[in-house]
Design a protein around this motif. Structure first.
Motif, PDB file in Angstrom:
ATOM      1  N   MET A   1       0.841  -1.169   0.000  1.00  9.93           N
ATOM      2  CA  MET A   1       0.000   0.000   0.000  1.00  9.93           C
ATOM      3  C   MET A   1       0.895   1.245   0.000  1.00  9.93           C
ATOM      4  N   GLU A   2       0.613   2.181  -0.882  1.00  8.88           N
ATOM      5  CA  GLU A   2       1.377   3.423  -0.933  1.00  8.88           C
ATOM      6  C   GLU A   2       0.868   4.356   0.164  1.00  8.88           C
ATOM      7  N   ILE A   3       1.764   4.779   1.058  1.00 10.62           N
ATOM      8  CA  ILE A   3       1.363   5.632   2.184  1.00 10.62           C
ATOM      9  C   ILE A   3       1.730   7.093   1.952  1.00 10.62           C
ATOM     10  N   ALA A   4       2.646   7.329   1.025  1.00 14.57           N
ATOM     11  CA  ALA A   4       3.056   8.671   0.608  1.00 14.57           C
ATOM     12  C   ALA A   4       3.664   8.492  -0.779  1.00 14.57           C
ATOM     13  N   LYS A   5       3.847   9.567  -1.491  1.00 17.87           N
ATOM     14  CA  LYS A   5       4.382   9.436  -2.844  1.00 17.87           C
ATOM     15  C   LYS A   5       5.739   8.730  -2.812  1.00 17.87           C
ATOM     16  N   GLY A   6       5.793   7.544  -3.438  1.00 23.02           N
ATOM     17  CA  GLY A   6       7.030   6.782  -3.501  1.00 23.02           C
ATOM     18  C   GLY A   6       7.392   6.019  -2.246  1.00 23.02           C
ATOM     19  N   VAL A   7       6.461   5.917  -1.278  1.00 19.14           N
ATOM     20  CA  VAL A   7       6.713   5.171  -0.036  1.00 19.14           C
ATOM     21  C   VAL A   7       5.600   4.144   0.139  1.00 19.14           C
ATOM     22  N   TYR A   8       6.001   2.891   0.327  1.00 16.60           N
ATOM     23  CA  TYR A   8       5.059   1.790   0.427  1.00 16.60           C
ATOM     24  C   TYR A   8       5.233   1.053   1.753  1.00 16.60           C
ATOM     25  N   LYS A   9       4.120   0.511   2.233  1.00 15.68           N
ATOM     26  CA  LYS A   9       4.119  -0.245   3.489  1.00 15.68           C
ATOM     27  C   LYS A   9       3.624  -1.653   3.202  1.00 15.68           C
ATOM     28  N   ILE A  10       4.361  -2.632   3.720  1.00 16.32           N
ATOM     29  CA  ILE A  10       3.955  -4.030   3.667  1.00 16.32           C
ATOM     30  C   ILE A  10       3.755  -4.467   5.112  1.00 16.32           C
ATOM     31  N   SER A  11       2.551  -4.926   5.427  1.00 16.52           N
ATOM     32  CA  SER A  11       2.239  -5.332   6.798  1.00 16.52           C
ATOM     33  C   SER A  11       2.188  -6.843   6.896  1.00 16.52           C
ATOM     34  N   ARG A  12       2.826  -7.346   7.902  1.00 13.64           N
ATOM     35  CA  ARG A  12       2.789  -8.766   8.233  1.00 13.64           C
ATOM     36  C   ARG A  12       2.972  -8.827   9.744  1.00 13.64           C
ATOM     37  N   ILE A  13       3.864  -9.656  10.257  1.00 17.07           N
ATOM     38  CA  ILE A  13       4.133  -9.658  11.703  1.00 17.07           C
ATOM     39  C   ILE A  13       4.676  -8.293  12.109  1.00 17.07           C
ATOM     40  N   SER A  14       5.577  -7.760  11.288  1.00 13.11           N
ATOM     41  CA  SER A  14       6.061  -6.390  11.478  1.00 13.11           C
ATOM     42  C   SER A  14       5.905  -5.661  10.149  1.00 13.11           C
ATOM     43  N   ASN A  15       6.062  -4.356  10.187  1.00 21.31           N
ATOM     44  CA  ASN A  15       5.916  -3.551   8.976  1.00 21.31           C
ATOM     45  C   ASN A  15       7.246  -3.393   8.263  1.00 21.31           C
ATOM     46  N   VAL A  16       7.176  -3.477   6.949  1.00 19.14           N
ATOM     47  CA  VAL A  16       8.313  -3.257   6.067  1.00 19.14           C
ATOM     48  C   VAL A  16       7.957  -2.046   5.220  1.00 19.14           C
ATOM     49  N   TYR A  17       8.885  -1.112   5.075  1.00 22.34           N
ATOM     50  CA  TYR A  17       8.637   0.088   4.272  1.00 22.34           C
ATOM     51  C   TYR A  17       9.625   0.148   3.115  1.00 22.34           C
ATOM     52  N   ILE A  18       9.141   0.534   1.955  1.00 16.59           N
ATOM     53  CA  ILE A  18       9.972   0.707   0.769  1.00 16.59           C
ATOM     54  C   ILE A  18       9.914   2.174   0.388  1.00 16.59           C
ATOM     55  N   ILE A  19      11.089   2.783   0.235  1.00 12.20           N
ATOM     56  CA  ILE A  19      11.178   4.182  -0.181  1.00 12.20           C
ATOM     57  C   ILE A  19      11.869   4.203  -1.535  1.00 12.20           C
TER      58      ILE A  19
END
Length: 190
Positions: A1-19
């Motif tokens: 899920m994109e949370i800000a322009k060019g920043v994505y969040k992957i949720s599972r046991i913990s959160n992973v963020y892609i910038i």
């Protein structure tokens, strides 16, 4: 899920963020048991080999257990975390790491460089001695790891916790959020 322009969040046991950007970055990379899920989700956004750096808020297994997915990336954590991990990885709950992950981390892990572009490293000891938060000034995001969640805080009863430092770290993060009008990007969604 994109949370800000060019920043994505992957949720599972913990959160992973892609910038995304000039230096594609992953903030925390999840649990070893979630590595295939994390891999699939990241590859929907960017090829794994294009990730240039992985920034770890701390070195507990649920935040760095999938680190060996990123063989071409630089792997960073705070100097305190790096020192503690290299001295005795057992304090980071190694029974939950995958085969070879401790050796991979010991061989590749480096302390944060002086500059990380738009990201600022903020020391927030408490959950671990070397816990950090990462402030994305441009996008007004605060990646808080396990120091601060939407509905609580990280544990301070683990072997490498520093409970007497947690209150000061929480105050620092709350002040930053309030004064800079930041969006919280916690390590977990609880």
């Amino acid at each position: 899920m994109e949370i800000a322009k060019g920043v994505y969040k992957i949720s599972r046991i913990s959160n992973v963020y892609i910038i995304l950007g000039d230096v594609p970055t992953v903030v925390d990379c999840g649990d070893f048991n979630d590595r295939e899920f994390v891999k699939r989700e990241i590859e929907k956004i960017i090829p794994l080999d294009d990730v240039k750096r992985v920034l770890l808020t701390h070195l507990h297994y649920d935040h760095c257990g999938a680190v060996s997915l990123f063989k071409k990336a630089k792997i960073y954590a705070s100097a305190e975390e790096v020192d503690d991990f290299k001295k005795d990885p057992r304090v980071f709950l190694p029974d939950y790491f995958g085969p070879g992950d401790i050796e991979f981390l010991q061989a590749t892990l480096e302390a944060f460089p002086k500059t990380l572009g738009d990201l600022e490293v903020i020391k927030v000891p408490g959950h671990t001695r070397g816990s950090v938060a990462l402030l994305d000034k441009k996008r007004k995001l605060l990646f808080s790891g396990d120091t601060l969640f939407d509905n609580g805080i990280g544990r301070t009863d683990l072997p490498n916790s520093v409970p007497q430092k947690m209150e000061e770290s929480l105050r620092k993060l709350h002040d930053l959020i309030k004064t800079k009008n930041l969006e919280l990007c916690p390590g977990h969604d609880y």
